[in-house]
Design a protein around this motif. Structure first.
Motif, mmCIF file in Angstrom:
data_model
loop_
_atom_site.group_PDB
_atom_site.id
_atom_site.type_symbol
_atom_site.label_atom_id
_atom_site.label_comp_id
_atom_site.label_asym_id
_atom_site.label_seq_id
_atom_site.Cartn_x
_atom_site.Cartn_y
_atom_site.Cartn_z
ATOM 1 N N ASP A 34 0.041 17.195 43.650
ATOM 2 C CA ASP A 34 0.191 16.074 42.670
ATOM 3 C C ASP A 34 0.235 16.813 41.469
ATOM 4 O O ASP A 34 -0.912 16.814 40.663
ATOM 5 C CB ASP A 34 -0.880 15.042 42.938
ATOM 6 C CG ASP A 34 -0.832 13.861 42.242
ATOM 7 O OD1 ASP A 34 0.338 13.838 41.270
ATOM 8 O OD2 ASP A 34 -1.151 12.875 42.660
ATOM 9 N N HIS A 35 1.440 17.154 41.069
ATOM 10 C CA HIS A 35 1.309 17.904 39.673
ATOM 11 C C HIS A 35 1.114 17.001 38.842
ATOM 12 O O HIS A 35 0.835 17.279 37.474
ATOM 13 C CB HIS A 35 2.808 18.655 39.575
ATOM 14 C CG HIS A 35 3.748 18.055 39.696
ATOM 15 N ND1 HIS A 35 4.519 17.387 40.617
ATOM 16 C CD2 HIS A 35 4.639 17.983 38.420
ATOM 17 C CE1 HIS A 35 5.727 16.698 40.296
ATOM 18 N NE2 HIS A 35 5.882 16.935 38.916
ATOM 19 N N GLU A 36 1.685 15.771 38.713
ATOM 20 C CA GLU A 36 1.453 14.798 37.823
ATOM 21 C C GLU A 36 0.227 14.601 37.316
ATOM 22 O O GLU A 36 -0.242 14.389 36.231
ATOM 23 C CB GLU A 36 2.353 13.654 38.083
ATOM 24 C CG GLU A 36 3.909 13.710 37.997
ATOM 25 C CD GLU A 36 4.649 12.420 38.366
ATOM 26 O OE1 GLU A 36 3.922 11.286 38.631
ATOM 27 O OE2 GLU A 36 5.907 12.679 38.545
ATOM 28 N N ALA A 37 -0.633 14.088 38.350
ATOM 29 C CA ALA A 37 -2.101 13.834 38.180
ATOM 30 C C ALA A 37 -2.677 15.269 37.598
ATOM 31 O O ALA A 37 -3.677 15.067 36.719
ATOM 32 C CB ALA A 37 -2.794 13.681 39.549
ATOM 33 N N ALA A 38 -2.324 16.454 37.982
ATOM 34 C CA ALA A 38 -2.873 17.821 37.631
ATOM 35 C C ALA A 38 -2.591 17.943 36.133
ATOM 36 O O ALA A 38 -3.452 18.258 35.089
ATOM 37 C CB ALA A 38 -2.384 18.970 38.160
ATOM 38 N N PHE A 39 -1.469 17.611 35.595
ATOM 39 C CA PHE A 39 -1.002 17.479 34.266
ATOM 40 C C PHE A 39 -1.803 16.408 33.145
ATOM 41 O O PHE A 39 -2.224 16.686 32.358
ATOM 42 C CB PHE A 39 0.607 17.606 34.183
ATOM 43 C CG PHE A 39 0.943 18.837 33.993
ATOM 44 C CD1 PHE A 39 1.295 19.891 33.124
ATOM 45 C CD2 PHE A 39 1.471 19.504 35.287
ATOM 46 C CE1 PHE A 39 1.673 21.005 33.439
ATOM 47 C CE2 PHE A 39 2.060 20.260 35.518
ATOM 48 C CZ PHE A 39 2.473 21.248 34.718
ATOM 49 N N ASN A 40 -1.988 15.285 33.929
ATOM 50 C CA ASN A 40 -2.816 14.281 33.195
ATOM 51 C C ASN A 40 -4.155 14.844 33.054
ATOM 52 O O ASN A 40 -4.880 14.636 32.115
ATOM 53 C CB ASN A 40 -3.036 12.920 34.138
ATOM 54 C CG ASN A 40 -1.770 12.307 33.887
ATOM 55 O OD1 ASN A 40 -0.852 12.353 33.108
ATOM 56 N ND2 ASN A 40 -1.149 11.503 34.992
ATOM 57 N N VAL A 41 -4.898 15.596 34.052
ATOM 58 C CA VAL A 41 -6.264 16.158 33.826
ATOM 59 C C VAL A 41 -6.362 17.130 32.797
ATOM 60 O O VAL A 41 -7.033 17.140 32.097
ATOM 61 C CB VAL A 41 -6.763 16.490 35.297
ATOM 62 C CG1 VAL A 41 -7.955 17.101 35.215
ATOM 63 C CG2 VAL A 41 -6.865 15.290 36.318
ATOM 64 N N LEU A 42 -5.197 18.144 33.012
ATOM 65 C CA LEU A 42 -5.254 19.012 31.991
ATOM 66 C C LEU A 42 -5.021 18.418 30.404
ATOM 67 O O LEU A 42 -5.807 19.007 29.757
ATOM 68 C CB LEU A 42 -3.904 19.894 32.410
ATOM 69 C CG LEU A 42 -3.876 21.567 31.894
ATOM 70 C CD1 LEU A 42 -5.112 21.979 32.108
ATOM 71 C CD2 LEU A 42 -2.605 21.910 32.142
ATOM 72 N N THR A 43 -4.491 17.435 30.582
ATOM 73 C CA THR A 43 -4.170 16.780 29.110
ATOM 74 C C THR A 43 -5.470 16.186 28.642
ATOM 75 O O THR A 43 -5.998 16.373 27.441
ATOM 76 C CB THR A 43 -3.024 15.861 29.137
ATOM 77 O OG1 THR A 43 -1.918 16.523 29.338
ATOM 78 C CG2 THR A 43 -3.003 15.015 27.782
ATOM 79 N N ASP A 44 -6.342 15.496 29.479
ATOM 80 C CA ASP A 44 -7.372 15.133 29.345
ATOM 81 C C ASP A 44 -8.437 16.112 28.780
ATOM 82 O O ASP A 44 -9.265 15.967 27.957
ATOM 83 C CB ASP A 44 -8.000 14.196 30.289
ATOM 84 C CG ASP A 44 -7.493 12.916 30.636
ATOM 85 O OD1 ASP A 44 -6.440 12.438 29.651
ATOM 86 O OD2 ASP A 44 -7.689 12.328 31.600
ATOM 87 N N ILE A 45 -8.396 17.173 29.594
ATOM 88 C CA ILE A 45 -9.481 18.214 29.315
ATOM 89 C C ILE A 45 -9.100 18.849 27.797
ATOM 90 O O ILE A 45 -10.155 19.057 26.996
ATOM 91 C CB ILE A 45 -9.145 19.506 30.276
ATOM 92 C CG1 ILE A 45 -9.701 19.226 31.613
ATOM 93 C CG2 ILE A 45 -10.012 20.836 29.548
ATOM 94 C CD1 ILE A 45 -9.383 20.226 32.563
ATOM 95 N N LYS A 46 -7.828 18.857 27.460
ATOM 96 C CA LYS A 46 -7.457 19.339 25.892
ATOM 97 C C LYS A 46 -7.934 18.107 24.951
ATOM 98 O O LYS A 46 -8.466 18.531 23.917
ATOM 99 C CB LYS A 46 -6.061 19.563 25.854
ATOM 100 C CG LYS A 46 -5.436 20.825 26.827
ATOM 101 C CD LYS A 46 -4.009 20.798 26.357
ATOM 102 C CE LYS A 46 -3.438 21.793 27.221
ATOM 103 N NZ LYS A 46 -1.771 21.944 27.145
ATOM 104 N N THR A 47 -7.758 17.092 25.390
ATOM 105 C CA THR A 47 -7.925 15.888 24.214
ATOM 106 C C THR A 47 -9.169 15.019 24.532
ATOM 107 O O THR A 47 -9.676 14.572 23.255
ATOM 108 C CB THR A 47 -7.031 14.944 24.359
ATOM 109 O OG1 THR A 47 -6.711 14.422 25.927
ATOM 110 C CG2 THR A 47 -5.684 15.733 24.119
ATOM 111 N N LYS A 48 -9.887 15.133 25.515
ATOM 112 C CA LYS A 48 -11.107 14.093 25.801
ATOM 113 C C LYS A 48 -12.362 14.769 26.145
ATOM 114 O O LYS A 48 -13.309 14.077 26.561
ATOM 115 C CB LYS A 48 -10.517 13.253 26.610
ATOM 116 C CG LYS A 48 -9.463 12.101 26.128
ATOM 117 C CD LYS A 48 -8.879 11.342 27.366
ATOM 118 C CE LYS A 48 -7.938 10.583 26.830
ATOM 119 N NZ LYS A 48 -7.516 9.419 27.729
ATOM 120 N N THR A 49 -12.531 16.097 26.117
ATOM 121 C CA THR A 49 -13.634 16.859 26.475
ATOM 122 C C THR A 49 -14.160 17.682 25.618
ATOM 123 O O THR A 49 -13.318 17.936 24.653
ATOM 124 C CB THR A 49 -13.411 17.578 28.048
ATOM 125 O OG1 THR A 49 -12.713 18.736 27.626
ATOM 126 C CG2 THR A 49 -12.741 17.010 29.048
#
Length: 124
Positions: A34-49
């Motif tokens: 699920d590459h789309e979910a993976a990229f959402n998580v990656l984006t969240d790591i960059k912006t929300k952690t």
């Protein structure tokens, strides 16, 4: 998928996932492709952690591309990691995952190109 449901649930509860949680979700994404979910998580790591992305995070995202047959996306992410804008550098797992993605989609010339780039970068 259940991975997307988990991500939505975490957001809905307004939880701030820690690095281990993000690693677990990314690992699940890579296993199911699920590459789309993976990229959402990656984006969240960059912006929300409050922690930085690591090569491990990117490798899991790239491997999710490999398992879902998204060679172009995997290749583009590798190209990004080689730029000055990236805070991490690709390693042998990164290159291997992109090669797997290229082979899965029968893009053998691109796989050879990635292998040559890996050799030029002296990655073993």
């Amino acid at each position: 998928t259940s991975v997307i449901s988990l991500c939505k649930w975490i957001r809905k509860l307004r939880l701030r996932p820690d690095q281990e949680c993000c690693n677990t979700v990314l690992s699940a994404c890579s296993k199911v492709g699920d590459h789309e979910a993976a990229f959402n998580v990656l984006t969240d790591i960059k912006t929300k952690t409050d922690f930085d992305t690591t090569i491990h995070h990117y490798n899991l995202a790239i491997y999710s591309c490999a398992t879902s047959g998204e060679a172009t996306t995997a290749y583009e992410l590798l190209k990004f990691l080689k730029t000055k804008e990236s805070n991490v550098r690709p390693d042998s797992v990164t290159y291997s995952s992109v090669i797997i993605a290229c082979c899965k989609t029968k893009e053998f010339s691109k796989a050879v190109e990635v292998l040559e780039n890996m050799k030029d970068a002296q990655i073993q």
